[in-house]
Write an enzyme that holds these catalytic residues in place. Structure first.
Site, PDB file in Angstrom:
ATOM      1  N   CYS A  42      -8.877  11.295 103.516  1.00  0.00           N
ATOM      2  CA  CYS A  42     -10.139  10.936 104.153  1.00  0.00           C
ATOM      3  C   CYS A  42     -11.188  10.875 103.045  1.00  0.00           C
ATOM      4  O   CYS A  42     -11.084  11.614 102.061  1.00  0.00           O
ATOM      5  CB  CYS A  42     -10.444  12.057 105.151  1.00  0.00           C
ATOM      6  SG  CYS A  42     -12.083  12.097 105.805  1.00  0.00           S
ATOM      7  N   THR A  44     -13.775  12.264 102.935  1.00  0.00           N
ATOM      8  CA  THR A  44     -14.258  13.637 102.768  1.00  0.00           C
ATOM      9  C   THR A  44     -13.479  14.372 101.673  1.00  0.00           C
ATOM     10  O   THR A  44     -14.020  15.256 101.010  1.00  0.00           O
ATOM     11  CB  THR A  44     -14.157  14.400 104.102  1.00  0.00           C
ATOM     12  OG1 THR A  44     -14.865  13.659 105.090  1.00  0.00           O
ATOM     13  CG2 THR A  44     -14.751  15.782 104.004  1.00  0.00           C
ATOM     14  N   HIS A  47     -15.384  14.003  98.666  1.00  0.00           N
ATOM     15  CA  HIS A  47     -16.554  14.900  98.652  1.00  0.00           C
ATOM     16  C   HIS A  47     -16.116  16.327  98.299  1.00  0.00           C
ATOM     17  O   HIS A  47     -16.811  17.040  97.575  1.00  0.00           O
ATOM     18  CB  HIS A  47     -17.247  14.914 100.013  1.00  0.00           C
ATOM     19  CG  HIS A  47     -17.819  13.580 100.411  1.00  0.00           C
ATOM     20  ND1 HIS A  47     -18.569  12.818  99.545  1.00  0.00           N
ATOM     21  CD2 HIS A  47     -17.758  12.883 101.571  1.00  0.00           C
ATOM     22  CE1 HIS A  47     -18.937  11.703 100.147  1.00  0.00           C
ATOM     23  NE2 HIS A  47     -18.457  11.707 101.376  1.00  0.00           N
ATOM     24  N   ILE A 289     -22.726  12.491 115.574  1.00  0.00           N
ATOM     25  CA  ILE A 289     -21.377  12.783 116.054  1.00  0.00           C
ATOM     26  C   ILE A 289     -20.610  13.496 114.970  1.00  0.00           C
ATOM     27  O   ILE A 289     -20.725  13.180 113.795  1.00  0.00           O
ATOM     28  CB  ILE A 289     -20.645  11.502 116.513  1.00  0.00           C
ATOM     29  CG1 ILE A 289     -19.193  11.812 116.893  1.00  0.00           C
ATOM     30  CG2 ILE A 289     -20.754  10.360 115.536  1.00  0.00           C
ATOM     31  CD1 ILE A 289     -18.130  11.598 115.895  1.00  0.00           C
TER      32      ILE A 289
HETATM   33 ZN   LIG Z   1     -11.859  13.684 107.405  1.00  0.00          ZN
END
Ligand SMILES: [Zn+2]
Ligand SMILES: [Zn+2]
Length: 343
Positions: A42, A44, A47, A289
């Site tokens: 992902c 993320t 990150h 969200i």
């Molecule tokens: Zn994710």
């Protein structure tokens, strides 16, 4: 002799992950040992690697889109036969705080997350609390099902719960990344008219394949003019901003109809400001969200089992090639999700 496994560790921020041989973890009370068969990657995860998420403490094993088979049960766990195929909900929640009691456990005040604050699925085995498991039919490939808890369920929550999309709604998904493409499928199952806007033709083509009714290539076409044409000048009922920067929020709010919803799925900016006329006087709603509920995840598993949704996978990599796989995300070369596939 102690059983060993391969695992990809984040040892230090800003550095490639490191493959190590470590002992297979023992499931504690209430936990299950999963033999990981698939782990989605992902944005993320980038990150995390770059140290942008404050709760991450290396060294640890990332990976929050996990699917596999039940390998061993910890003390007190029942109801999960060995070998059962499962996907793993990301959030480990308390079950007792006010948000959990409201049935919004994805906003649990005491949550920790698999692949964030505890070890995740970028490894051959992973221990998770039994309550995170959602069984899935054995004929669904686990290196595809692994993205259901994140990429699929998150868009399901955004579209169904937060956006409250209804049949016939004209919606715009702004950004044709791996979540956007999943979102197309989900919105089509509800019966919405789906427009996808993006800059990369290959990703727009994939959105079309996933069922999009209309496409806007923002490199070549005028977003405002095309939106007006597609909605008869009325504006979209619901818009999903997959980017979430000042410019997109501002532009997309203008493309939302009065009393329509702008749902912020992506968030790149720390703050944003919006026009009062557009929000107050036209009663437009800007909504956040985050993640999905466990029921969302169960719903999505069912939809995949029934062939109504298909996890949209771009490429599968072996665990050993994790850094190459992360490179695809870094350079935005992936059309759909990239996953790790373990034998
Ligand atoms: Zn994710
Ligand atoms: Zn809670």
């Amino acid at each position: 002799m102690e059983k060993m496994m391969k695992a990809a560790f984040l040892e230090r921020f800003h550095e490639p992950l490191v493959l190590r041989n470590v002992p297979v973890p023992e499931p504690g009370p209430g936990e299950v040992l999963i033999k990981v068969r698939g782990c989605g990657l992902c944005p993320t995860d980038l990150h995390i690697r770059e140290g942008r998420i404050a709760s991450i403490r290396p060294p640890y094993i990332p990976g929050h889109e996990v699917a596999g088979t039940v390998e061993a049960l910890g003390e007190g766990v029942t109801g999960h036969p060995l070998g059962e195929h499962v996907v793993v909900g990301i959030d480990v929640v308390c079950g007792t705080c006010d948000m959990c009691r409201r049935g919004m456990e994805h906003l649990c005040r005491n949550r920790v997350r698999i692949g964030f604050e505890r070890n995740g699925g970028q490894a051959e085995y992973c221990c998770v609390p039994a309550e995170c498991l959602v069984p899935i039919r054995a004929d669904i490939p686990l290196d595809e099902a692994c993205i259901i808890p994140d990429a699929v369920a998150c868009m399901y929550h955004a579209i169904k719960d937060v956006g409250s999309v209804r049949p016939g709604d004209r919606i715009l998904i702004y950004g044709a990344g791996s979540l956007g493409i999943q979102g197309v499928q989900i919105a089509k199952t509800i019966g919405a008219h789906v427009t996808v806007a993006g800059r990369t033709q290959a990703k727009l083509d994939a959105s079309r394949e996933a069922g999009a009714d209309a496409l806007i290539n923002t490199r070549e076409e005028d977003l405002e003019a095309e939106s007006a044409r597609l909605t008869g000048g009325l504006g979209f009922d619901v818009i999903f901003d997959m980017i979430g920067i000042q410019e997109t929020i501002d532009r997309l709010l203008h493309l939302t109809r009065p009393a329509g919803k702008l749902v912020l799925v992506g968030y790149a900016a720390e703050t944003f400001s919006v026009n009062t006329q557009e929000t107050v006087v036209k009663e437009k709603q800007i909504l956040g969200i985050r993640g999905s509920t466990r029921q969302n995840l169960r719903d999505c598993v069912r939809l995949v089992e029934e062939g109504i949704l298909k996890p949209y996978i771009y490429k599968k990599y072996p665990l050993e090639e994790i850094n190459t796989a992360l490179g695809e995300l870094e350079h935005l070369t992936n059309v759909g999700r990239v996953t790790l596939s373990m034998p």
